[in-house]
Design a protein around this motif. Structure first.
Motif, short mmCIF file in Angstrom:
data_model
loop_
_atom_site.label_atom_id
_atom_site.label_comp_id
_atom_site.label_asym_id
_atom_site.label_seq_id
_atom_site.Cartn_x
_atom_site.Cartn_y
_atom_site.Cartn_z
N LYS A 197 0.84 -1.20 0.00
CA LYS A 197 0.00 0.00 0.00
C LYS A 197 0.88 1.25 0.00
O LYS A 197 1.90 1.29 0.68
CB LYS A 197 -0.91 0.03 1.23
CG LYS A 197 -1.89 -1.10 1.36
CD LYS A 197 -2.94 -0.82 2.44
CE LYS A 197 -2.30 -0.59 3.80
NZ LYS A 197 -3.31 -0.33 4.85
N GLU A 199 0.47 4.93 1.23
CA GLU A 199 -0.47 5.60 2.12
C GLU A 199 -1.67 4.66 2.33
O GLU A 199 -1.47 3.53 2.74
CB GLU A 199 -0.87 6.96 1.57
CG GLU A 199 0.30 7.94 1.45
CD GLU A 199 0.82 8.43 2.80
OE1 GLU A 199 0.04 8.51 3.76
OE2 GLU A 199 2.03 8.76 2.88
N ASP A 200 -2.89 5.08 2.02
CA ASP A 200 -4.06 4.21 2.21
C ASP A 200 -4.52 3.53 0.93
O ASP A 200 -5.57 2.88 0.91
CB ASP A 200 -5.22 5.04 2.79
CG ASP A 200 -4.92 5.55 4.19
OD1 ASP A 200 -4.23 4.83 4.93
OD2 ASP A 200 -5.36 6.66 4.52
N ASN A 201 -3.74 3.66 -0.13
CA ASN A 201 -4.13 3.10 -1.42
C ASN A 201 -3.39 1.81 -1.71
O ASN A 201 -2.16 1.79 -1.78
CB ASN A 201 -3.86 4.11 -2.54
CG ASN A 201 -4.59 5.41 -2.32
OD1 ASN A 201 -5.78 5.43 -2.02
ND2 ASN A 201 -3.88 6.53 -2.47
N LYS A 202 -4.15 0.73 -1.86
CA LYS A 202 -3.53 -0.56 -2.17
C LYS A 202 -2.95 -0.54 -3.58
O LYS A 202 -3.64 -0.17 -4.53
CB LYS A 202 -4.54 -1.68 -2.03
CG LYS A 202 -3.94 -3.07 -2.25
CD LYS A 202 -4.86 -4.17 -1.81
CE LYS A 202 -6.05 -4.32 -2.72
NZ LYS A 202 -6.87 -5.51 -2.37
N CYS A 225 1.15 5.57 -9.73
CA CYS A 225 0.92 6.13 -8.40
C CYS A 225 0.28 7.51 -8.58
O CYS A 225 0.97 8.49 -8.88
CB CYS A 225 2.23 6.24 -7.63
SG CYS A 225 3.05 4.65 -7.34
N SER A 226 -1.00 7.57 -8.40
CA SER A 226 -1.73 8.82 -8.66
C SER A 226 -1.66 9.76 -7.46
O SER A 226 -1.45 9.34 -6.32
CB SER A 226 -3.20 8.50 -8.96
OG SER A 226 -3.31 7.63 -10.06
#
Length: 569
Positions: A197, A199-202, A225-226
């Motif tokens: 992950k 941050e909070d994005n898998k 990675c947006s």
């Protein structure tokens, strides 16, 4: 304090260096001396131990059960680890971390003993009497971790800035690729998965299978990675990368949290580019050295050094001549300070490099340095073999092997080595950046501009360094703090200030130079055998003295550095 952020939430960790340890000298006239000491520390700062070379033992009790991982961030300069009287590991080199795995430890209290040796000898190719001090002691943090049968050994994250047409019209985006090293310490096969992950994005979930006692590296593809911002000196944006290891029942059993930055270091002709912009390095060479702490500087002292560096207008630190404490690198990440980091070797002759332990000890240092420090966005270049025998045929072979090793471990950063071989270096065909240490108007009286132009022209016309970025990685002059005299002779603060002014202006004004590192940030202790060339047994070329008191050159450097733009057109 171990790191500048929390590295695990699932894995249970305890800093063993947060309490008193028992210390005992084991040899010489100091044999039997005992103290209670704080770790990290250097024994040269214990009463009566100021000049001690030899073996000593650190010990303490700890409570544990099951599989235990002990990590030592730095022991100077050899360590033998014993648990409950049994030898469980050993390590050479003060400046790189190492681990000891204890399997199925019985529940209860246990005794940890670390036998440390800072002796010089034939079996030590890198720790020798030198122009800096090799201290003794547990000089960096010690951590105890409870691990399961499988655990995450390390994670490397590589940011990639590449073409990817965006909805907003931009044509580039950030991608990321991860390498995850997993270990199975049990006698049973393991099956599960890893989740990565940002941050909070898998980012990705991958299946994992490990045979008994297997260590394996798993790679992900490059993944978009947006909504991330670049890391740079002005805005050092950092992001947490979390890797979670789960068993086949999908139960989390281990994790590893790293902090990463999105930035690109690229070479374009003779220019160093940071995120596509031509950058000029305004740097300071810095030893880990302090009269009160030796090489075991606490966090507050590290930050004070960086505050002074930033006040001087510097944008980079050259970590000489060994890998630095990760806490210092964490601070550089947070504050946008670019770091040149290098393996541990300084001023070795061909004879020194023919030591039978040289290649193995250098290569181990490189591997451990890059493995531990790969994710620091502040590190923009890897260096090797400062002022070693790059002018000889045998030396060239050694340089090539070490450059090749770095490339195999990390091909995202350029490589270089600080040379002092004037017009004789044979190794400029291997690195991406050519670097020289020069001291005009200190060790010789040649005018700075004339000496620099002569050397640069030789690199461009007679070597394989032609067309590559060119850095001055050491330049400076000595001064004894408080020694001022109207004659402005060498060793006066006046002479140092005037000389540094000439040196910095000449390098900054040369179109072919991509940057300068001043030798050095602060005065530092040297080996006793250097007393005949180093007044006070110190290298006195610091802009501040060992107590960080400012010399006259401080304001001179600050004025010139502050007038030089970080980015060049």
């Amino acid at each position: 304090m171990v790191r500048g952020f929390e590295t695990h939430k699932i894995r249970k960790c305890e800093e063993l260096s947060s309490a008193l340890w028992d210390f005992q000298a084991l040899a010489g006239t100091e044999k039997g001396k005992e103290y209670q000491v704080i770790v990290p520390s250097c024994w040269e700062n214990y009463p009566g131990m100021e000049a001690y070379r030899g073996k000593a033992m650190y010990s303490r009790a700890f409570e544990a059960e099951g599989n235990i991982r002990l990590e030592f961030k730095g022991v100077s300069h050899t360590a033998t680890i014993l648990v409950d009287g049994k030898t469980v590991g050993s390590h050479y080199n003060a400046y790189t971390a190492f681990e000891v795995i204890l399997r199925n430890l019985p529940a209860g209290m246990h005794t940890l003993e670390v036998i440390v040796d800072n002796s010089f000898g034939e079996e030590s190719a890198l720790h020798i009497p030198n122009d800096y001090q090799s201290y003794g002691g547990i000089s960096r943090a010690v951590v105890k971790e409870k691990i399961e049968d499988a655990y995450v050994k390390w994670v490397h994250f590589t940011p990639v800035w590449k073409t990817n047409k965006q909805k907003d019209g931009t044509d580039k985006a950030w991608f990321g690729k991860a390498e995850i090293c997993l270990c199975n310490v049990s006698n049973e096969d393991f099956e599960g998965s890893i989740e990565v992950k940002l941050e909070d994005n898998k980012i990705v979930t991958l299946p994992v299978t490990l045979q008994k006692n297997e260590t394996k590296v798993i790679e992900t593809e490059e993944i978009l990675c947006s909504n991330v911002e670049m890391w740079c000196p002005q805005t050092p944006n950092l992001y947490y990368l979390t890797t979670i290891l789960r068993n086949k029942e999908n139960v989390p059993m281990d994790d590893c949290i790293e902090r990463v930055g999105f930035r690109e270091i690229r070479i374009e002709g003779k220019d160093l580019l940071l995120n596509g912009k031509k950058i000029f390095i305004k740097g300071l060479c810095r030893h880990e050295d302090h009269p009160q702490f030796g090489c075991a500087l606490p966090l507050e002292a590290m930050q004070y050094d960086l505050m002074l560096a930033k006040d001087l207008g510097a944008n980079s630190i050259r970590a000489v001549h060994y890998p630095n404490d990760e806490l210092f690198l964490d601070l550089c990440d947070e504050q946008g300070i670019l770091v040149w980091e290098e393996n541990h070797a300084r001023g070795l002759s061909e004879q020194d490099m023919r030591n039978p332990f040289f290649e193995e000890q250098c290569e181990t240092c490189i591997t451990e340095m890059i493995t531990a420090h790969y994710n620091h966005p502040s590190i923009y270049i890897w260096g090797i073999l400062n002022e070693c025998a790059s002018h000889t045929e045998y030396g060239e072979q050694c340089y090539k092997k070490q450059y090749d090793l770095i490339k195999s471990l990390d091909d995202s950063r350029p490589r270089s080595s600080a040379s002092c071989q004037f017009k004789t270096d044979r190794c400029f065909g291997y690195p991406e950046v050519v670097s020289y240490n020069i001291y005009p108007q200190w060790y010789h009286d040649t005018p700075v501009k004339e000496y620099l132009e002569d050397l640069y022209n030789w690199v461009q016309t007679d070597t394989e360094g032609n067309g590559k970025p060119f850095l001055i990685t050491e330049i400076g002059a000595g001064a004894i703090y408080g020694y001022r005299h109207p004659s402005q002779v060498k060793w006066t603060e006046e002479y140092q200030a005037e000389t540094l002014s000439k040196q910095i202006k000449a390098v900054a004004g040369h179109d072919g130079c991509s940057g300068i590192y001043i030798w050095q940030f602060c005065d530092g202790r040297v080996s006793d055998s250097w007393f005949h060339t180093r007044p006070r047994t110190m290298n006195n070329k610091g802009i501040v003295d060992e107590y960080r008191r400012r010399k006259l050159s401080y304001d001179v450097v600050k004025e010139i550095f502050s007038g030089i733009e970080t980015y060049k057109k």
